[in-house]
Write an enzyme that holds these catalytic residues in place. Structure first.
Site, PDB file in Angstrom:
ATOM      1  N   GLU A   1      70.425 -46.796 -14.847  1.00 28.55           N
ATOM      2  CA  GLU A   1      70.082 -46.101 -13.609  1.00 28.55           C
ATOM      3  C   GLU A   1      69.576 -44.831 -13.933  1.00 28.55           C
ATOM      4  O   GLU A   1      70.248 -43.930 -14.403  1.00 28.55           O
ATOM      5  CB  GLU A   1      71.265 -46.006 -12.588  1.00 28.55           C
TER       6      GLU A   1
ATOM      7  N   LYS B   1      69.990 -52.381 -18.721  1.00 31.35           N
ATOM      8  CA  LYS B   1      69.534 -51.485 -17.566  1.00 31.35           C
ATOM      9  C   LYS B   1      70.235 -50.308 -17.274  1.00 31.35           C
ATOM     10  O   LYS B   1      71.521 -50.250 -17.390  1.00 31.35           O
ATOM     11  CB  LYS B   1      69.769 -52.492 -16.223  1.00 31.35           C
TER      12      LYS B   1
ATOM     13  N   GLU C   1      66.218 -50.736  -5.671  1.00 27.85           N
ATOM     14  CA  GLU C   1      67.418 -51.104  -4.871  1.00 27.85           C
ATOM     15  C   GLU C   1      67.531 -50.265  -3.533  1.00 27.85           C
ATOM     16  O   GLU C   1      67.127 -48.961  -3.536  1.00 27.85           O
ATOM     17  CB  GLU C   1      68.714 -50.776  -5.499  1.00 27.85           C
TER      18      GLU C   1
ATOM     19  N   ASP D   1      77.063 -54.365 -13.583  1.00 23.50           N
ATOM     20  CA  ASP D   1      78.237 -53.663 -13.306  1.00 23.50           C
ATOM     21  C   ASP D   1      79.054 -53.883 -12.028  1.00 23.50           C
ATOM     22  O   ASP D   1      80.150 -53.407 -11.862  1.00 23.50           O
ATOM     23  CB  ASP D   1      78.053 -52.005 -13.745  1.00 23.50           C
ATOM     24  N   SER D   2      78.156 -54.496 -11.192  1.00 22.81           N
ATOM     25  CA  SER D   2      78.682 -55.112 -10.055  1.00 22.81           C
ATOM     26  C   SER D   2      80.069 -55.989 -10.247  1.00 22.81           C
ATOM     27  O   SER D   2      80.962 -56.227  -9.505  1.00 22.81           O
ATOM     28  CB  SER D   2      77.736 -55.750  -9.008  1.00 22.81           C
TER      29      SER D   2
ATOM     30  N   ASP E   1      73.954 -54.402 -17.623  1.00 24.42           N
ATOM     31  CA  ASP E   1      74.045 -53.056 -17.093  1.00 24.42           C
ATOM     32  C   ASP E   1      74.856 -52.221 -18.359  1.00 24.42           C
ATOM     33  O   ASP E   1      75.737 -52.617 -18.648  1.00 24.42           O
ATOM     34  CB  ASP E   1      74.944 -52.668 -15.810  1.00 24.42           C
TER      35      ASP E   1
END
Length: 271
Positions: free
Chosen positions: A122, A120, A189, A51-52, A90
């Site tokens: 978070e 993925k 991270e 999602d970067s 993501d």
């Protein structure tokens, strides 16, 4: 007989075997067909459609604005390029938090519409019901602990996480919980290297680090950072492997000059 060598696709099983034999896992992000083609050909183990993309592709300050539709578009572009690497996608902010059924639907859309190989998310205990539901549908899930960019407004900064004992303990508990639920891997991270080492040694599943030191089972960087396309972004954890910003700028300037001086195209470059 054909000389074509069969390409062995990387699977969750491959990644598990790599950890078992102590072979490090190399991961980079990609968001488009051209870049993914190069990275897959280079022999990368895993491509993260992160999602970067919100930051490096769309110019947003945080990862929060990117939508599920955007993520699927980027993932489709990457999957079309890949023959070997494991493609991880993501789940963007707002597509899974606080609603396990919505999380499952988001993950199913990514798998069905992009052809990606896993997702993925978070978070730890807070999102565990979503993780369980997605895994129960047969979709591989990678966890993500430590600095969680989707929670930037809660954290207030992108500083190092889990420095104090309480947060470090929660991170370890969350890591074990995610493994127990069936996650195939875990991204760590921006946490202290000693904590990442402890987590990696306590888990049977592979850990992938970014700013989490050398003891993780693999490493990931954002491709634009690693290639020097982001001018001025130089955190301690980043090793820049090229300076493409300058290379591209110089090429563009030369092109501009050649066009303006009527040097391009020349006789050999026209029909």
């Amino acid at each position: 007989m054909s000389q074509h060598k069969e390409i062995k696709k990387i699977t969750t099983h491959t990644l598990q075997a790599m950890k078992a034999r102590g072979e490090k896992i190399a991961v980079l992000t990609a968001y488009d067909f051209s870049m993914a083609t190069v990275l897959d050909h280079a022999g990368l183990d895993m491509i993260l459609v992160g999602d970067s993309a919100a930051n490096v592709m769309a110019g947003y300050e945080t990862t929060l604005p990117i939508t599920l539709d955007h993520m699927i578009y980027h993932a489709q572009s990457v999957v079309r390029a890949v023959n070997r690497a494991f493609v991880l996608v993501d789940l963007p902010f707002g597509s899974y938090q606080g609603n396990p059924k919505m999380a499952l639907n988001s993950a199913i859309r990514i798998m069905k519409e992009s052809g990606g190989h896993g997702v993925k998310l978070e978070g730890g205990a807070e999102i565990i019901d979503a993780v369980k539901l997605i895994i129960s549908a047969g979709i591989p899930v990678m966890g993500h602990l430590g600095l969680m960019p989707q929670s930037i407004n809660k954290f207030g900064s992108y500083a190092l996480r889990a420095k104090d004992e309480k947060e470090a303990k929660k991170l370890m508990d969350d890591a074990l919980l995610l493994e127990e639920c069936g996650c195939f891997a875990l991204l760590l991270e921006k946490i202290p290297a000693t904590l990442a080492k402890e987590v990696s040694e306590n888990l049977n599943i592979p850990t992938i680090g970014i700013g989490a030191g050398k003891y993780c089972d693999g490493q990931v960087l954002v491709i634009h950072d690693m290639l020097g396309l982001n001018k001025g972004f130089k955190p301690r954890f980043l090793r820049q492997y090229a300076d493409l910003y300058q290379a591209i700028e110089e090429a563009a300037k030369t092109y501009i000059t050649d066009v303006k001086t009527n040097d391009f195209p020349n006789e050999a470059e026209q029909y």
